[in-house]
Design an enzyme around this catalytic site. Structure first.
Site, PDB file in Angstrom:
ATOM      1  N   ILE A 108      52.246 -26.434  50.022  1.00  0.00           N
ATOM      2  CA  ILE A 108      53.586 -27.012  49.941  1.00  0.00           C
ATOM      3  C   ILE A 108      53.952 -27.239  48.479  1.00  0.00           C
ATOM      4  O   ILE A 108      53.185 -27.800  47.702  1.00  0.00           O
ATOM      5  CB  ILE A 108      53.639 -28.354  50.717  1.00  0.00           C
ATOM      6  CG1 ILE A 108      53.449 -28.092  52.210  1.00  0.00           C
ATOM      7  CG2 ILE A 108      54.957 -29.067  50.479  1.00  0.00           C
ATOM      8  CD1 ILE A 108      53.402 -29.353  53.040  1.00  0.00           C
ATOM      9  N   HIS A 148      44.239 -29.226  65.351  1.00  0.00           N
ATOM     10  CA  HIS A 148      43.630 -30.362  64.663  1.00  0.00           C
ATOM     11  C   HIS A 148      42.289 -30.736  65.289  1.00  0.00           C
ATOM     12  O   HIS A 148      41.811 -31.859  65.120  1.00  0.00           O
ATOM     13  CB  HIS A 148      44.595 -31.553  64.673  1.00  0.00           C
ATOM     14  CG  HIS A 148      44.565 -32.366  63.424  1.00  0.00           C
ATOM     15  ND1 HIS A 148      44.192 -33.686  63.400  1.00  0.00           N
ATOM     16  CD2 HIS A 148      44.858 -32.041  62.143  1.00  0.00           C
ATOM     17  CE1 HIS A 148      44.266 -34.137  62.156  1.00  0.00           C
ATOM     18  NE2 HIS A 148      44.660 -33.172  61.382  1.00  0.00           N
ATOM     19  N   LYS A 150      38.286 -30.778  65.525  1.00  0.00           N
ATOM     20  CA  LYS A 150      37.274 -30.906  64.487  1.00  0.00           C
ATOM     21  C   LYS A 150      35.907 -30.597  65.072  1.00  0.00           C
ATOM     22  O   LYS A 150      35.671 -30.726  66.267  1.00  0.00           O
ATOM     23  CB  LYS A 150      37.280 -32.321  63.899  1.00  0.00           C
ATOM     24  CG  LYS A 150      38.637 -32.771  63.370  1.00  0.00           C
ATOM     25  CD  LYS A 150      39.124 -31.914  62.208  1.00  0.00           C
ATOM     26  CE  LYS A 150      40.495 -32.372  61.738  1.00  0.00           C
ATOM     27  NZ  LYS A 150      41.000 -31.531  60.628  1.00  0.00           N
ATOM     28  N   ASP A 179      36.428 -38.929  53.928  1.00  0.00           N
ATOM     29  CA  ASP A 179      36.539 -38.876  55.380  1.00  0.00           C
ATOM     30  C   ASP A 179      35.292 -39.524  55.965  1.00  0.00           C
ATOM     31  O   ASP A 179      34.511 -40.158  55.239  1.00  0.00           O
ATOM     32  CB  ASP A 179      36.705 -37.423  55.853  1.00  0.00           C
ATOM     33  CG  ASP A 179      37.578 -37.317  57.091  1.00  0.00           C
ATOM     34  OD1 ASP A 179      37.128 -37.771  58.166  1.00  0.00           O
ATOM     35  OD2 ASP A 179      38.712 -36.796  56.995  1.00  0.00           O
ATOM     36  N   ASP A 317      47.323 -38.445  50.522  1.00  0.00           N
ATOM     37  CA  ASP A 317      47.261 -37.052  50.073  1.00  0.00           C
ATOM     38  C   ASP A 317      48.640 -36.468  49.794  1.00  0.00           C
ATOM     39  O   ASP A 317      48.751 -35.327  49.368  1.00  0.00           O
ATOM     40  CB  ASP A 317      46.474 -36.167  51.051  1.00  0.00           C
ATOM     41  CG  ASP A 317      46.904 -36.323  52.485  1.00  0.00           C
ATOM     42  OD1 ASP A 317      47.828 -37.108  52.741  1.00  0.00           O
ATOM     43  OD2 ASP A 317      46.308 -35.660  53.356  1.00  0.00           O
ATOM     44  N   LEU A 335      57.415 -44.128  53.064  1.00  0.00           N
ATOM     45  CA  LEU A 335      57.707 -44.437  54.462  1.00  0.00           C
ATOM     46  C   LEU A 335      56.540 -45.166  55.110  1.00  0.00           C
ATOM     47  O   LEU A 335      56.719 -46.147  55.834  1.00  0.00           O
ATOM     48  CB  LEU A 335      58.009 -43.147  55.231  1.00  0.00           C
ATOM     49  CG  LEU A 335      59.383 -42.516  55.017  1.00  0.00           C
ATOM     50  CD1 LEU A 335      59.454 -41.156  55.701  1.00  0.00           C
ATOM     51  CD2 LEU A 335      60.490 -43.422  55.533  1.00  0.00           C
ATOM     52  N   HIS A 369      41.160 -40.350  53.896  1.00  0.00           N
ATOM     53  CA  HIS A 369      41.505 -39.548  55.079  1.00  0.00           C
ATOM     54  C   HIS A 369      40.716 -40.005  56.300  1.00  0.00           C
ATOM     55  O   HIS A 369      40.410 -39.219  57.192  1.00  0.00           O
ATOM     56  CB  HIS A 369      41.228 -38.068  54.772  1.00  0.00           C
ATOM     57  CG  HIS A 369      41.959 -37.115  55.649  1.00  0.00           C
ATOM     58  ND1 HIS A 369      41.317 -36.246  56.504  1.00  0.00           N
ATOM     59  CD2 HIS A 369      43.280 -36.877  55.796  1.00  0.00           C
ATOM     60  CE1 HIS A 369      42.210 -35.513  57.141  1.00  0.00           C
ATOM     61  NE2 HIS A 369      43.408 -35.882  56.739  1.00  0.00           N
ATOM     62  N   ARG A 390      52.588 -37.961  65.647  1.00  0.00           N
ATOM     63  CA  ARG A 390      52.381 -36.513  65.647  1.00  0.00           C
ATOM     64  C   ARG A 390      51.072 -36.163  66.362  1.00  0.00           C
ATOM     65  O   ARG A 390      51.032 -35.281  67.222  1.00  0.00           O
ATOM     66  CB  ARG A 390      52.357 -35.986  64.208  1.00  0.00           C
ATOM     67  CG  ARG A 390      52.127 -34.482  64.137  1.00  0.00           C
ATOM     68  CD  ARG A 390      52.039 -33.994  62.701  1.00  0.00           C
ATOM     69  NE  ARG A 390      51.755 -32.572  62.700  1.00  0.00           N
ATOM     70  CZ  ARG A 390      52.673 -31.618  62.651  1.00  0.00           C
ATOM     71  NH1 ARG A 390      53.956 -31.950  62.615  1.00  0.00           N
ATOM     72  NH2 ARG A 390      52.343 -30.351  62.661  1.00  0.00           N
ATOM     73  N   GLU A 397      44.149 -32.163  69.456  1.00  0.00           N
ATOM     74  CA  GLU A 397      43.172 -33.090  68.882  1.00  0.00           C
ATOM     75  C   GLU A 397      41.905 -33.133  69.739  1.00  0.00           C
ATOM     76  O   GLU A 397      41.901 -32.732  70.899  1.00  0.00           O
ATOM     77  CB  GLU A 397      43.767 -34.503  68.821  1.00  0.00           C
ATOM     78  CG  GLU A 397      45.066 -34.634  68.065  1.00  0.00           C
ATOM     79  CD  GLU A 397      44.884 -34.710  66.567  1.00  0.00           C
ATOM     80  OE1 GLU A 397      43.710 -34.717  66.114  1.00  0.00           O
ATOM     81  OE2 GLU A 397      45.894 -34.770  65.846  1.00  0.00           O
TER      82      GLU A 397
END
Length: 463
Positions: A108, A148, A150, A179, A317, A335, A369, A390, A397
């Protein structure tokens, strides 16, 4: 009218204490895993070292599932290790699953590129076949959901972390993104997690190889993606009905996808409801789903102690350091801070008494994270779920629920929690957060615009 009729009942449910109920999750099937087969790795360097060690020693299978395998030094180090392992053991099965959309775009804010998939194809052209890299399209567009899941399954080991694979997660050049890292040695659990992706990902027309010369367009895959998405909402891991013996911990892998009939979400809510005395919540972005916020309020009224650890605004991040050009994506950390401020103000009495503790993590220019739960002394949740709207409804997930009635893992969990707090500061009051009046001018302008048309709620749901 209906709301007026049901209002007394809804009000009573909110005000009355919880009914006593059996320990949440007690009916879940599980793998009985010896407690000494579960290890907590202390930091990103240990995670990187263990991942490379497991890959180098692999003899049967390597199944890696992660959001992305980045085209940088960290990602290339992992790819080099995978190809070297395949060269040493030609019969070794090596499969990597990454998000389809994330793999085919640049970072991005950077110029347009073919993304990480370009690196995958370059490796295959140079080193030949043997490492299969698949793109998994959970939705038609990345904005509306990503892979997502793992878990790195190597032979009979499950290395579980919310981390993806790049320089900062693997602490390659000084900076790191913290993490959680857990190693579980258990053949049945490894079979279930590896078998799930092999059966349901490779067997789907929507899941395509990325390290081949010709990759189909997302548009051409849309009917297959729609069918794949519908199938995901019905799937789960195959878990036996085991019996827990002395020295063992119950481990249940769970899948979560979609707004309804989401097993992971339902179990997480059930576990939260079953909290007796103490809850610890780890989340990287303070953007809790409404159901979770409501339950936290109920637990506080019941008298439970709650600790929540979140990254400081500068440890997010999406942080853009001073002096660099502002990008719209940098608005997110403001936010999230506003969400935190509202939450602390709403519960300031419990914050003042010490019943509710908000911990802000910060360590130099490193980022945070962490995700997961500790419930009382006998339940822990390892997950990549960010505990945000989300994750709750858009992304695919998973998570591991560890139930430990004999408290065999308590010392390990306490040590992990103590280590995390070394770089955290308790938030004593919402006024300790930066005032919105002191935000950069571009941020204040965008926040006013979002608040005026209520778009901030939509942004919180999607990002």
């Amino acid at each position: 009218m209906n709301k007026l009729i049901t209002a007394p009942g809804r009000l009573a449910r909110r005000m009355l204490p919880f009914r006593r109920r059996p320990r949440a999750g007690a009916e879940l099937p599980f793998f009985a895993v010896p407690a000494d087969a579960i290890s907590v790795l202390p930091d990103p360097a240990a995670f990187r070292q263990e991942l490379l060690r497991l890959i180098a020693q692999a003899s049967r299978r390597i199944v890696i599932v992660t959001l992305y395998l980045q085209d940088d030094d960290g990602g290339r180090e992992v790819l080099d290790a995978l190809y070297a392992a395949k060269a040493r053991q030609p019969a070794l099965q090596v499969s990597v699953f990454v998000d389809w959309h994330r793999a085919q775009r640049g970072l991005i804010g950077k110029q347009k590129s073919e993304g990480n998939a370009g690196m995958y194809r370059e490796y295959t052209a140079r080193l030949g076949p043997g490492v299969d890299i698949y793109g998994v399209p959970v939705q038609n567009r990345e904005l509306f959901g990503v892979l997502h899941l793992k878990g790195f399954v190597i032979d009979d080991a499950v290395l579980y972390s919310g981390a993806s694979l790049n320089d900062v997660y693997l602490v390659r050049h000084g900076r790191y993104r913290l993490d959680r890292y857990h190693l579980l040695q258990h053949g049945g659990l490894a079979d279930a997690m590896a078998g799930f992706v092999k059966q349901h990902f490779i067997g789907s027309d929507a899941v395509q190889r990325l390290n081949v010369a010709e990759v189909p367009s997302t548009k051409s895959l849309q009917p297959a993606i729609r069918e794949f998405r519908q199938e995901l909402q019905r799937l789960s891991y195959e878990v036996p009905q085991a019996t827990l013996a002395s020295g063992e911990v119950a481990v249940t892998p769970l899948l979560g996808f979609g707004r309804s009939d989401n097993t992971l979400n339902e179990v997480l809510l059930d576990l939260l409801r079953g909290t007796r005395e103490r809850l610890i919540v780890l989340t990287p972005y303070f953007n809790l789903p409404r159901q979770v916020r409501v339950l936290l309020g109920q637990l506080l009224r019941r008298g439970c102690r709650i600790d929540i650890m979140v990254g400081d605004k500068s440890a997010n991040d999406f942080y853009i350091p001073p002096g660099q050009p502002f990008k719209t994506i940098g608005l997110l950390r403001y936010l999230y801070e506003n969400n935190l401020r509202r939450f602390v103000r709403a519960h300031r009495r419990q914050v003042d008494s010490g019943q509710l503790n908000l911990h802000l993590w910060r360590d130099g220019d490193n980022s945070y994270h962490l995700k997961g739960l500790f419930i009382d002394d006998d339940v822990a949740v390892l997950t990549g779920n960010n505990l945000n709207p989300r994750a709750w409804s858009l992304d695919l997930e998973n998570g591991l629920v560890l139930r430990d009635p004999a408290h065999l893992l308590r010392a390990k969990h306490e040590a992990e929690w103590a280590a995390l707090r070394r770089h955290a500061t308790r938030l004593a009051d919402y006024r300790a957060l930066e005032s919105p009046r002191r935000y950069p001018a571009e941020v204040r302008k965008l926040l006013r615009r979002l608040n005026r048309v209520r778009l901030d709620r939509l942004v919180n749901r999607l990002l």
